[in-house]
Scaffold this active site. Structure first.
Site, PDB file in Angstrom:
ATOM      1  N   LYS A 194       0.818  -1.214   0.000  1.00 29.26           N
ATOM      2  CA  LYS A 194       0.000   0.000   0.000  1.00 29.26           C
ATOM      3  C   LYS A 194       0.852   1.264   0.000  1.00 29.26           C
ATOM      4  O   LYS A 194       0.485   2.270  -0.623  1.00 29.26           O
ATOM      5  CB  LYS A 194      -0.946   0.009   1.198  1.00 29.26           C
ATOM      6  CG  LYS A 194      -2.009  -1.084   1.187  1.00 29.26           C
ATOM      7  CD  LYS A 194      -2.930  -0.949   2.390  1.00 29.26           C
ATOM      8  CE  LYS A 194      -4.009  -2.027   2.401  1.00 29.26           C
ATOM      9  NZ  LYS A 194      -3.441  -3.357   2.683  1.00 29.26           N
TER      10      LYS A 194
ATOM     11  N   GLU B  66      -3.509   6.345   7.996  1.00 27.85           N
ATOM     12  CA  GLU B  66      -4.208   7.342   7.183  1.00 27.85           C
ATOM     13  C   GLU B  66      -5.263   8.011   8.044  1.00 27.85           C
ATOM     14  O   GLU B  66      -5.726   7.428   9.038  1.00 27.85           O
ATOM     15  CB  GLU B  66      -4.911   6.675   5.993  1.00 27.85           C
ATOM     16  CG  GLU B  66      -4.012   6.062   4.968  1.00 27.85           C
ATOM     17  CD  GLU B  66      -4.813   5.314   3.906  1.00 27.85           C
ATOM     18  OE1 GLU B  66      -4.284   5.144   2.810  1.00 27.85           O
ATOM     19  OE2 GLU B  66      -5.963   4.909   4.190  1.00 27.85           O
TER      20      GLU B  66
ATOM     21  N   HIS C  80     -14.231  -4.625   8.934  1.00 32.21           N
ATOM     22  CA  HIS C  80     -13.510  -4.282   7.710  1.00 32.21           C
ATOM     23  C   HIS C  80     -13.505  -5.414   6.695  1.00 32.21           C
ATOM     24  O   HIS C  80     -12.700  -5.397   5.762  1.00 32.21           O
ATOM     25  CB  HIS C  80     -12.073  -3.845   8.019  1.00 32.21           C
ATOM     26  CG  HIS C  80     -11.963  -2.812   9.100  1.00 32.21           C
ATOM     27  ND1 HIS C  80     -12.513  -1.559   8.975  1.00 32.21           N
ATOM     28  CD2 HIS C  80     -11.399  -2.861  10.326  1.00 32.21           C
ATOM     29  CE1 HIS C  80     -12.269  -0.867  10.078  1.00 32.21           C
ATOM     30  NE2 HIS C  80     -11.612  -1.638  10.916  1.00 32.21           N
TER      31      HIS C  80
ATOM     32  N   ARG D 130      -5.411  -8.865  -8.573  1.00 32.36           N
ATOM     33  CA  ARG D 130      -5.987 -10.208  -8.735  1.00 32.36           C
ATOM     34  C   ARG D 130      -7.474 -10.078  -9.011  1.00 32.36           C
ATOM     35  O   ARG D 130      -8.029  -8.976  -9.036  1.00 32.36           O
ATOM     36  CB  ARG D 130      -5.773 -11.022  -7.463  1.00 32.36           C
ATOM     37  CG  ARG D 130      -6.338 -10.350  -6.218  1.00 32.36           C
ATOM     38  CD  ARG D 130      -6.179 -11.203  -4.968  1.00 32.36           C
ATOM     39  NE  ARG D 130      -6.488 -10.498  -3.758  1.00 32.36           N
ATOM     40  CZ  ARG D 130      -7.714 -10.325  -3.260  1.00 32.36           C
ATOM     41  NH1 ARG D 130      -8.752 -10.818  -3.909  1.00 32.36           N
ATOM     42  NH2 ARG D 130      -7.904  -9.679  -2.126  1.00 32.36           N
TER      43      ARG D 130
END
Length: 676
Positions: free
Chosen positions: A126, A206, A241, A298
């Site tokens: 990421k 973040e 999540h 993917r």
């Protein structure tokens, strides 16, 4: 570009090894078969009789244990070469995002169905992916900068914020942090999950965006530099999540926003020379600004909803692109028709913290109907069209059993079709999230076109947990006794032997009960305006309940119509009604009364998993709600908390132990207990 160059030459795929298991392996085998490609399945010892093995043209064992074979890249490459395959499809497991595995396939002369190793390395992490996105002018949230500690970045970005694993996805290694004093604990927990799930404990942070939505864009890119997007999916219905329901197109997204997100996704894929199918994930802000989250290099679990609204088979295009074929689709060719929603049917108990379930299911049935597609790995029984008996859910793999996808001209009808399909889905023998998914679809908040990733966490506490009641027990008892009676001869004649009594001892959701059941003659036609197959009176705790079977799977329970499904396997019985389902054990006698485990302080496991940590020691005093033991299941950590303030007497497990529901973990004495 010269299409005859080695990088873009057509490399026919005649035989394909599928390096995965479960429903995705079945999905890939079906797509390959449609293209005339032979398939090779691989299987672990526990998957020897699995559906994907039966579907493939060839099958090879891989690994000597249940968990590692599917992740052994070297063994899979060797198996492909031994089977004389030209290509490997990694599915959407860990190997599908492993650049070393992609490189190993190419080095062995095998086609890897997916992007090259360089693109994976650029986008699979990421932190690096954010750098690529910024260079491609894709909007990004601020995050930690090079050389900056996470504590320093947190102080600069402010709270609340999100801690994330830099590698991998699926909600693992993610924590929302609201206060500075909670940061260290969140970082520690996220590192453990990230390392266990992805082999890396690298994290990033973040800002947390309130009321945001999770929207992702599907891209396809060929080896000739041509890239298109197939629109977006909304994946905002999540728990911890992890996605539960996904839909396409995203509600409330207009053509301009779709084009803007699609263009950004195409730019990102082009920046690294991406090849194949991929998903660019965005955070959609309440004001319709969007920010890059990550790219999954993917195929995604939720790809069928995109296939439903575009009519494009993504797996077939993966295989055609891998072989070197150019995309014949232009961006202007892509059209979206109607609305599609997918539900993930999982072996988990939603009312017990989504604890994964494992064990045998002795009966299953999958519905059919207009606009309905089901991707699954249930064993296929000869001569059946969606029903079967006996399969095992292993604790070693993901808990997802099937994906139910409903497609309709509009969102409202898609919701109705999916809810109806869930109501007609049967899996008896272990708990699934079937009823929970139906509650999600029926909640008024789900009809809101701009629901955020936090809507489910706000709505679920207001849902009453479905529970067994006396009527449920009466219906179950009636089914059991009626089944026993039918074994002694047909009931249609209603001979002079009636009434036929039956007494049961059942251990069910509400403990041990002893219903007394009498089968009698059904009422005459007209008494209830129906033709009854049989009638029972069930006495339970001194109260009488009347059960009248109307035929098929319908009954009158105390004059109230009820739809139900019933099955039995040995001493285990299962009853499914709306919205409750559960099993009961037929006992020969009532066990000796004794104090419950909870009253005695004996804490037991409530799920299959591995003991990751024991957080207390014998003799230690603990507070109510304090974490005692951490169990890892499906790469997610689950806490066993103290039900009251007390003192730890003994620990009956060790880190690394595999536990099953009911296994003894720890003995906790209350502080007012002399033993404490």
């Amino acid at each position: 570009m010269n299409t005859d160059s080695p990088a873009t030459a057509i490399r026919p795929i005649r035989r394909l090894l599928v390096a995965n298991r479960g429903e995705i392996a079945c999905r890939i085998i079906e797509a390959a078969r449609a293209l005339g490609i032979e398939t090779v399945a691989v299987f672990s010892p526990v998957d020897r009789l699995a559906r994907h093995v039966a579907m493939a043209d060839l099958a090879l064992p891989v690994g000597h244990d249940a968990s590692q074979g599917y992740l052994d890249g070297a063994a899979l490459v060797a198996a492909a070469l031994r089977a004389q395959a030209q290509a490997i499809h990694p599915g959407y497991g860990f190997l599908s995002e492993n650049p070393d595995f992609s490189a190993a396939c190419e080095a062995a002369g095998l086609v890897f169905v997916g992007p090259g190793a360089d693109a994976m390395r650029a986008l699979g992490n990421k932190t690096r992916a954010k750098s690529v996105a910024q260079q491609a002018q894709v909007p990004c949230l601020p995050a930690a900068v090079s050389g900056e500690s996470l504590n320093e970045a947190a102080a600069r970005l402010g709270y609340p914020l999100m801690v994330k694993a830099a590698a991998g996805g699926g909600g693992r290694g993610m924590r929302r942090v609201a206060r500075a004093q909670d940061l260290e604990q969140a970082l520690a927990g996220a590192r453990v999950e990230a390392l266990a799930g992805f082999g890396s404990d690298e994290l990033l942070i973040e800002p947390w965006v309130e009321h945001a939505r999770h929207v992702e864009v599907q891209v396809l890119a060929d080896r000739h530099g041509h890239i298109i997007h197939l629109g977006e999916r909304d994946c905002s219905t999540q728990r911890r999540h992890q996605k539960i329901l996904e839909e396409a197109p995203a509600p409330g997204v207009d053509d301009a926003l779709r084009a803007a997100m699609g263009d950004a996704a195409v730019r990102l894929a082009g920046a690294v020379g991406y090849v194949g199918a991929g998903t660019v994930e965005f955070l959609l802000h309440p004001d319709n600004r969007f920010s890059f989250l990550e790219m999954n290099t993917r195929l995604q679990v939720e790809h069928p909803v995109t296939e439903a609204v575009t009519g494009i088979d993504l797996v077939q295009w993966q295989l055609r692109i891998a072989a070197g074929e150019p995309l014949t689709l232009q961006q202007a060719d892509i059209r979206w028709h109607g609305h599609a929603i997918e539900a993930r049917l999982c072996a988990e108990d939603a009312d017990q913290g989504f604890a994964p379930q494992a064990g045998d299911a002795w009966h299953w049935h999958l519905p059919a109907g207009p606009g309905l597609r089901i991707d699954h790995a249930f064993p296929t029984q000869p001569g059946t069209t969606g029903a079967g008996t006996w399969f095992t859910v292993s604790p070693h793999y993901d808990s997802m059993l099937a994906k139910l996808i409903a497609h309709a001209p509009d969102r409202a009808l898609a919701i109705e079709r999916l809810a109806d399909a869930l109501a007609r889905t049967e899996v008896h023998g272990l708990v699934t999230n079937r009823a929970f998914l139906a509650r999600c679809l029926r909640d008024p908040a789900f009809t809101t076109p701009t629901l955020s990733t936090g809507w489910l966490a706000l709505a679920q506490p207001g849902w009453p947990a479905p529970a067994a009641d006396a009527g449920w027990t009466a219906l179950l008892a009636a089914c059991i006794v009626r089944e026993r009676a039918a074994r002694h001869g047909p009931l249609g004649g209603w001979a002079a032997t009636l009434p036929l009594p039956g007494r049961l001892v059942l251990q069910g959701p509400d403990g041990i009960v002893e219903p007394a059941v009498t089968i009698d003659r059904p009422p005459e036609r007209g008494a209830h305006e129906v033709v009854a197959d049989w009638s029972c009176e069930v006495t339970l705790d001194g109260n009488a309940h009347r059960v009248i079977r109307q035929g098929g799977h319908q009954a009158l329970l105390d004059d109230v119509p009820v739809a139900y499904r019933y099955s039995r396997h040995g001493a285990q019985a299962w009853l499914q009604t709306t919205p409750f389902e559960a099993g009961a054990l037929l006992l020969d006698h009532r066990p000796t009364n004794r104090d419950s485990d909870l009253a005695s302080g004996q804490l037991r496991a409530n799920l299959h998993g591995r003991v990751a940590r024991i957080n207390v020691a014998p003799g230690e005093q603990v507070e109510a709600g304090q974490s005692l033991i951490t169990i890892e299941a499906m790469k997610i950590e689950h806490r066993i908390d103290a039900p009251w303030a007390g003192r730890v007497q003994t620990c009956q497990c060790q880190p690394g132990d595999q536990v099953r529901p009911g296994d003894e973990l720890l003995l906790l004495a209350a502080l007012d207990d002399p033993a404490a």
